[in-house]
Design a protein around this motif. Structure first.
Motif, PDB file in Angstrom:
ATOM      1  N   PRO A 114       0.813  -1.231   0.000  1.00 38.89           N
ATOM      2  CA  PRO A 114       0.000   0.000   0.000  1.00 38.89           C
ATOM      3  C   PRO A 114       0.839   1.270   0.000  1.00 38.89           C
ATOM      4  CG  PRO A 114      -0.060  -1.077   2.162  1.00 38.89           C
ATOM      5  CD  PRO A 114       0.608  -2.022   1.231  1.00 38.89           C
ATOM      6  N   ASP A 115       2.004   1.250   0.655  1.00 44.17           N
ATOM      7  CA  ASP A 115       2.829   2.458   0.699  1.00 44.17           C
ATOM      8  C   ASP A 115       3.380   2.810  -0.674  1.00 44.17           C
ATOM      9  OD1 ASP A 115       4.333   0.048   1.060  1.00 44.17           O
ATOM     10  OD2 ASP A 115       6.103   1.240   1.508  1.00 44.17           O
ATOM     11  N   VAL A 116       3.613   1.793  -1.505  1.00 47.38           N
ATOM     12  CA  VAL A 116       4.097   2.042  -2.871  1.00 47.38           C
ATOM     13  C   VAL A 116       3.013   2.745  -3.688  1.00 47.38           C
ATOM     14  CG1 VAL A 116       4.803   0.930  -5.024  1.00 47.38           C
ATOM     15  CG2 VAL A 116       5.750   0.139  -2.844  1.00 47.38           C
ATOM     16  N   LEU A 117       1.764   2.289  -3.552  1.00 48.59           N
ATOM     17  CA  LEU A 117       0.666   2.921  -4.286  1.00 48.59           C
ATOM     18  C   LEU A 117       0.467   4.365  -3.826  1.00 48.59           C
ATOM     19  CD1 LEU A 117      -1.006   1.671  -6.562  1.00 48.59           C
ATOM     20  CD2 LEU A 117      -2.871   1.392  -4.948  1.00 48.59           C
ATOM     21  N   ASP A 118       0.588   4.605  -2.528  1.00 46.42           N
ATOM     22  CA  ASP A 118       0.465   5.979  -2.018  1.00 46.42           C
ATOM     23  C   ASP A 118       1.583   6.872  -2.540  1.00 46.42           C
ATOM     24  OD1 ASP A 118      -1.905   5.901  -0.584  1.00 46.42           O
ATOM     25  OD2 ASP A 118      -0.954   5.168   1.242  1.00 46.42           O
ATOM     26  N   GLN A 138      -5.673   7.705 -14.964  1.00 42.51           N
ATOM     27  CA  GLN A 138      -6.461   6.492 -14.749  1.00 42.51           C
ATOM     28  C   GLN A 138      -5.535   5.323 -14.469  1.00 42.51           C
ATOM     29  OE1 GLN A 138      -8.795   5.044 -18.110  1.00 42.51           O
ATOM     30  NE2 GLN A 138     -10.387   4.328 -16.726  1.00 42.51           N
ATOM     31  N   LEU A 139      -5.910   4.484 -13.508  1.00 48.42           N
ATOM     32  CA  LEU A 139      -5.145   3.277 -13.209  1.00 48.42           C
ATOM     33  C   LEU A 139      -5.949   2.045 -13.576  1.00 48.42           C
ATOM     34  CD1 LEU A 139      -3.252   5.210 -11.621  1.00 48.42           C
ATOM     35  CD2 LEU A 139      -3.002   3.391  -9.933  1.00 48.42           C
ATOM     36  N   LEU A 140      -5.283   1.105 -14.221  1.00 46.59           N
ATOM     37  CA  LEU A 140      -5.831  -0.231 -14.411  1.00 46.59           C
ATOM     38  C   LEU A 140      -4.982  -1.160 -13.561  1.00 46.59           C
ATOM     39  CD1 LEU A 140      -7.513  -2.495 -15.676  1.00 46.59           C
ATOM     40  CD2 LEU A 140      -5.943  -2.474 -17.634  1.00 46.59           C
ATOM     41  N   LEU A 141      -5.583  -1.689 -12.499  1.00 44.85           N
ATOM     42  CA  LEU A 141      -4.893  -2.584 -11.579  1.00 44.85           C
ATOM     43  C   LEU A 141      -5.322  -4.009 -11.901  1.00 44.85           C
ATOM     44  CD1 LEU A 141      -5.620  -0.472  -8.365  1.00 44.85           C
ATOM     45  CD2 LEU A 141      -3.581  -0.372  -9.819  1.00 44.85           C
ATOM     46  N   PRO A 167      -1.369  -5.460   4.363  1.00 51.38           N
ATOM     47  CA  PRO A 167      -0.248  -5.212   3.445  1.00 51.38           C
ATOM     48  C   PRO A 167      -0.661  -5.107   1.985  1.00 51.38           C
ATOM     49  CG  PRO A 167      -0.284  -7.525   4.046  1.00 51.38           C
ATOM     50  CD  PRO A 167      -1.388  -6.869   4.825  1.00 51.38           C
ATOM     51  N   TYR A 168      -1.973  -5.104   1.706  1.00 56.56           N
ATOM     52  CA  TYR A 168      -2.445  -5.122   0.314  1.00 56.56           C
ATOM     53  C   TYR A 168      -2.682  -3.708  -0.213  1.00 56.56           C
ATOM     54  CZ  TYR A 168      -3.196 -10.049   1.310  1.00 56.56           C
ATOM     55  OH  TYR A 168      -3.017 -11.353   1.669  1.00 56.56           O
ATOM     56  N   PHE A 169      -2.662  -3.583  -1.532  1.00 60.54           N
ATOM     57  CA  PHE A 169      -2.802  -2.280  -2.181  1.00 60.54           C
ATOM     58  C   PHE A 169      -4.102  -1.584  -1.802  1.00 60.54           C
ATOM     59  CE2 PHE A 169      -5.338  -4.837  -5.036  1.00 60.54           C
ATOM     60  CZ  PHE A 169      -6.315  -3.975  -5.501  1.00 60.54           C
ATOM     61  N   PHE A 170      -5.174  -2.365  -1.551  1.00 57.12           N
ATOM     62  CA  PHE A 170      -6.476  -1.736  -1.284  1.00 57.12           C
ATOM     63  C   PHE A 170      -6.513  -1.021   0.060  1.00 57.12           C
ATOM     64  CE2 PHE A 170      -7.052  -6.322  -0.225  1.00 57.12           C
ATOM     65  CZ  PHE A 170      -7.318  -6.220   1.140  1.00 57.12           C
ATOM     66  N   SER A 171      -5.494  -1.239   0.901  1.00 55.58           N
ATOM     67  CA  SER A 171      -5.423  -0.524   2.185  1.00 55.58           C
ATOM     68  C   SER A 171      -4.679   0.798   2.077  1.00 55.58           C
ATOM     69  CB  SER A 171      -4.740  -1.403   3.241  1.00 55.58           C
ATOM     70  OG  SER A 171      -5.550  -2.496   3.584  1.00 55.58           O
ATOM     71  N   SER A 172      -4.195   1.133   0.887  1.00 58.15           N
ATOM     72  CA  SER A 172      -3.497   2.409   0.705  1.00 58.15           C
ATOM     73  C   SER A 172      -4.448   3.562   0.982  1.00 58.15           C
ATOM     74  CB  SER A 172      -2.939   2.513  -0.720  1.00 58.15           C
ATOM     75  OG  SER A 172      -3.987   2.440  -1.666  1.00 58.15           O
ATOM     76  N   LEU A 173      -3.888   4.675   1.395  1.00 64.35           N
ATOM     77  CA  LEU A 173      -4.711   5.844   1.718  1.00 64.35           C
ATOM     78  C   LEU A 173      -5.433   6.360   0.477  1.00 64.35           C
ATOM     79  CD1 LEU A 173      -2.246   7.759   4.095  1.00 64.35           C
ATOM     80  CD2 LEU A 173      -3.949   6.013   4.665  1.00 64.35           C
ATOM     81  N   MET A 175      -6.533   4.645  -2.086  1.00 65.73           N
ATOM     82  CA  MET A 175      -7.667   3.792  -2.459  1.00 65.73           C
ATOM     83  C   MET A 175      -8.835   3.958  -1.497  1.00 65.73           C
ATOM     84  SD  MET A 175      -6.943   2.334  -5.313  1.00 65.73           S
ATOM     85  CE  MET A 175      -8.057   0.936  -5.502  1.00 65.73           C
ATOM     86  N   GLN A 176      -8.571   4.505  -0.319  1.00 67.01           N
ATOM     87  CA  GLN A 176      -9.659   4.759   0.618  1.00 67.01           C
ATOM     88  C   GLN A 176     -10.501   5.960   0.187  1.00 67.01           C
ATOM     89  OE1 GLN A 176     -10.012   2.438   3.127  1.00 67.01           O
ATOM     90  NE2 GLN A 176      -8.238   1.551   2.083  1.00 67.01           N
TER      91      GLN A 176
END
Length: 674
Positions: A114-118, A138-141, A167-173, A175-176
């Protein structure tokens, strides 16, 4: 993309979202549902300026993109979420590249922290000058959360757990707070047996029944040893065990040991090597292809298994199953790509950062489950009795095309099927907000409003004015502050208000442009670097003025904006900008530069590559200024290097000598050019 989409409603919905909105799309699905196929088709068909990234080197090479860390120059350690603008030590070219990005594809997103996505969000918001998530990109994940998860050491998680719940990408700030859709591909192409598909679904959801477990364990054959012709591959949880099995089987074979050395050029990261740099083979060795056949015959694919029938010099002949002919295998090349913004800024081009050439085979008596992700096998021996991570059992079992092609080395128990409750909760929550035609229409309107704010977003002007202090003294008051007020409520802007705003900002930019006429020549001097920056500034101003002028007389729609944006940045405008600069301050040896650029266009057309992949305009200008007389001198110019000098040097030095002799009035000795 259309052929697949017509028979697959989920793919068609994903296509519509990616073509007509900038909503973030999480494309997921069971193993074998066509996620990789969708990515490759999108890569060919999309008109958006895109880049492809992945969390690991191997995943990046397979997807045809760069690693996330290379593309964004992100360090590997834990990244503490930040709200302030980061100190980006990017080159002007990197800033322009990321600033032009419209679509970012991240493959194997299940392995992204998640920190990488943030951090990506922060970088793109900073460069784009937009408060939108990812700066409006736009992101395509793409990925399956039931498969392999992010690798985070305990000491890293101690730091990150203060900021993230999982630890998953969906927990990034990001994505919230971002609006996104989750689209699941549900048609399984890999497996045809419904009973096996049902078992895999239960394993994926950690809901395996006693009956399904019994059906699986019926594939357990104690002491099973396949025959030499059976082409079974063993999937293990640990790399050292896979290496040990391959080494033991190879050593047990009689006969000569053949070795093939890889050729590595440029930048090609070690973690992306598709096979061994020193490949050791014997006759009878079981091998797996690690690349798809690029020829029209399509004789092999990534994951196809056979054995070495004979070796003749640098050619390895592989026999696969009962096929009537051997496959002649020679060294092939993998390319590590990097992205560059084309000079006309209308597309992002791929160029070669490095290459890895090797026989596309590896020993295949055994492979780790981790490295098997994305592959399919007709016959596999599976051992997940020591599974230690979420998704391992599912990945291993789903590599098999059929239940009858699978042999279990040890029985499977329910405890071997490890799942993560946080993934289950996320999937259940996402299932309740599945996108449909109504949500697509809503997101298309959101995209129109976003593009409207982009028309009046002048943060990019700040960037291109960097280094030219004082050229736009009223920028903040007359443009930035007014634009910020307008963008607060774009949904209230009717056609008349948009026309008035476009006319206002067009007049302000035209006045600023007139101010440039008298000042830029003195700031440039004889500096090619400053001339290039001035070139970018003029191009930005002319393109935006063209856009604004169009909307003083025409209604604003998504289609009209995107189409006009293309033409406003077309080569004709870029040429006008360059002509304007040349008129103010002629570049050295302008006639020679014109010859080099003309040659570049012709050679690029002949080689079927983009002109910028041969030489950038800035590199061509440097050559025209420095007039190198030898290949060594030419290779020392930034943007050329030894490889390009050896390929194109004779042509370029020939043009330089012809130009010099013409200038001195001498006749040209054609033989002296080479």
């Amino acid at each position: 993309m259309q052929n697949t989409s017509k028979i697959n409603p989920a793919m068609q919905l994903a296509t519509d979202y990616l073509e007509t909105t900038n909503t973030i799309v999480f494309l997921t699905g069971k193993a074998g549902t066509g996620k990789t196929t969708f990515l490759q088709q999108l890569r060919q068909a999309s008109t958006k300026k895109m880049a492809i990234a992945a969390p690991t080197g191997v995943a990046a090479i397979n997807a045809g993109g760069m690693t996330i860390h290379s593309l964004f120059q992100i360090p590997f350690g834990p990244l503490i979420p930040a709200t302030e603008n980061p100190d980006l030590s990017y080159s002007d070219e990197k800033r322009e590249l990321l600033g032009s990005l419209e679509l970012l594809i991240i493959d194997e997103v299940s392995m992204v922290r998640p920190d990488v996505l943030d951090q990506i969000d922060l970088i793109l918001r900073t460069i784009k000058g937009s408060a939108q998530p990812f700066g409006g990109v736009q992101l395509l994940l793409i990925g399956d959360l039931a498969q392999l998860s992010p690798i985070i050491r305990e000491d890293e998680w101690r730091i990150l757990s203060s900021y993230y719940s999982t630890p998953y990408f969906f927990s990034s700030l990001v994505m919230q707070r971002a609006s996104y859709v989750r689209i699941e591909l549900d048609h399984v192409y890999r497996q045809k047996e419904q009973a096996f598909v049902d078992i895999l679904n239960e394993v994926r959801n950690q809901t395996i029944s006693e009956a399904s477990l019994a059906l699986l364990n019926a594939r357990h054959e104690p002491g099973f040893r396949p025959g030499a012709e059976d082409s079974f591959i063993t999937l293990t949880t640990h790399n050292n065990l896979a290496q040990q099995l391959n080494a033991e089987f190879l050593e047990a074979l009689p006969g000569q040991l053949y070795e093939f050395a890889a050729t590595i050029r440029g930048d090609f990261p070690k973690d992306a090597y598709p096979t061994e740099t020193n490949l050791k083979l014997k006759l009878g060795a079981q091998v797996m292809f690690v690349k798809n056949d690029g020829s029209a015959e399509k004789l092999f694919y990534n994951g196809k298994i056979g054995y070495v029938a004979r070796i003749d010099g640098s050619t390895v002949y592989v026999q696969c199953g009962n096929e009537s002919r051997e496959i002649a295998v020679e060294s092939v090349e993998w390319t590590n790509v990097k992205y560059q913004l084309a000079e006309e800024q209308e597309q992002i081009n791929e160029s070669e950062a490095g290459s890895f050439a090797q026989i596309p085979l590896k020993l295949a008596w055994s492979i780790t489950i981790h490295k098997s992700q994305g592959l399919s096998f007709d016959k596999a021996i599976i051992d997940v009795s020591e599974a230690f991570a979420h998704g391992q059992a599912y990945v291993a079992l789903s590599r098999c095309r059929t239940l009858t092609g699978m042999v279990l080395r040890n029985p499977i128990s329910a405890r071997n099927i490890i799942g993560d409750p946080s993934v289950t909760r996320f999937n259940q929550a996402a299932e309740s907000i599945k996108p449909d035609a109504d949500s697509l229409k809503r997101d298309q309107e959101r995209y129109r409003l976003f593009l409207l704010t982009e028309l009046f977003n002048f943060q990019g002007l700040k960037g291109v004015l960097k280094g030219f202090t004082g050229l736009a003294p009223n920028l903040e008051k007359d443009i930035m502050e007014v634009a910020e007020k307008f963008m607060r409520r774009p949904e209230t802007a009717d056609d008349e208000r948009i026309r008035k705003a476009a006319a206002y900002f067009m007049d302000k930019l035209k006045a600023t442009t007139e101010n440039l006429h008298g000042q830029i020549p003195f700031l440039i001097g004889n500096s090619i670097e400053k001339a290039a920056k001035a070139d970018r500034l003029i191009q930005w101003m002319m393109a935006r003025i063209s856009l604004l002028e169009y909307f003083t007389a025409n209604p604003f729609t998504t289609y009209s904006f995107l189409e006009k944006k293309k033409t406003s940045k077309a080569a004709a405008l870029a040429d006008k900008a360059r002509s304007y600069l040349r008129a103010m301050n002629a570049k050295p040896n302008e006639e020679l530069l014109a010859s080099i650029l003309g040659w570049r266009e012709e050679r690029a057309a002949a080689d079927r590559v983009m002109p910028n992949m041969l030489l950038s305009e800035q590199t061509a200008a440097s050559i025209a200024e420095k007039l190198p007389q030898t290949l060594k001198a030419l290779s020392g110019i930034k943007g050329v290097g030894p490889q390009k000098a050896s390929i194109y040097g004779a042509d370029i030095i020939g043009m330089i000598r012809a130009y010099q002799q013409k200038q001195s009035g001498q006749e040209i000795d054609q033989a002296s050019l080479f």
